[in-house]
Design an enzyme around this catalytic site. Structure first.
Site, PDB file in Angstrom:
ATOM      1  N   CYS A  68       0.884  -1.224   0.099  1.00 33.45           N
ATOM      2  CA  CYS A  68       0.111   0.086  -0.073  1.00 33.45           C
ATOM      3  C   CYS A  68       0.750   1.347  -0.047  1.00 33.45           C
ATOM      4  O   CYS A  68       1.582   1.574   0.860  1.00 33.45           O
ATOM      5  CB  CYS A  68      -0.855  -0.172   1.229  1.00 33.45           C
ATOM      6  N   CYS A  85      -0.116   3.745   2.848  1.00 38.57           N
ATOM      7  CA  CYS A  85       0.403   3.259   4.130  1.00 38.57           C
ATOM      8  C   CYS A  85       1.875   3.406   4.152  1.00 38.57           C
ATOM      9  O   CYS A  85       2.310   3.897   5.547  1.00 38.57           O
ATOM     10  CB  CYS A  85       0.250   1.689   4.024  1.00 38.57           C
TER      11      CYS A  85
END
Length: 148
Positions: free
Chosen positions: A68, A71
């Site tokens: 991600c 993230c």
């Protein structure tokens, strides 16, 4: 968890390195200058209860994934918030791909998903990345009722 695990943390005040247990009561302080230390640890399905739910400080949970991009953007911002709020919060990072039970329990639909837990109960939730000042404000508002 039978063995006491620890992480090494550099004190933002004096720079000394300290070993901090991942699961403990209280709030970690520097062994040298006695200032609060940022408390950032990893947890998963098997140790989340001990590490996060039994903490006696509010816990910011970062539910993230290695693949991600947002993230990876939010991680340094959260670590800055943990440093800024040292002694007031514990940051617990959970890789959703390695912790499917926690992903299901917290109904993670997108990552990053951020939670603030107070004594194991979710009191705030946010999805998506944000800059450190926005995250800090969100965390401080979320824990204000506990401290007040």
């Amino acid at each position: 968890m039978n063995t006491i695990q620890a992480v090494t943390v550099s004190c933002p005040n004096c720079g000394r390195r300290n070993r901090t247990p991942v699961a403990a009561k209280g709030r970690p302080t520097c062994g040298h200058c006695k200032q609060p230390l940022p408390w950032t640890v990893d947890a998963g399905d098997d140790d989340f209860t001990e590490i996060a739910e039994q903490a006696d400080v509010p816990v910011v949970v970062d539910l993230w994934a290695t693949w991600c991009g947002p993230c990876r953007t939010v991680s340094p911002a959260l670590e800055q918030v943990a440093t800024d709020l040292a002694g007031r919060i514990k940051l617990v990072k959970v890789d959703v791909d390695r912790s499917p039970r926690l992903s299901q329990r917290f109904e993670v639909q997108a990552v990053p998903t951020l939670l603030v837990l107070d004594k194991g109960r979710a009191v705030a939730r946010q999805t998506g990345a944000a800059p450190a000042p926005v995250l800090r404000q969100w965390v401080e508002q979320s824990i204000m009722t506990r401290e007040g």
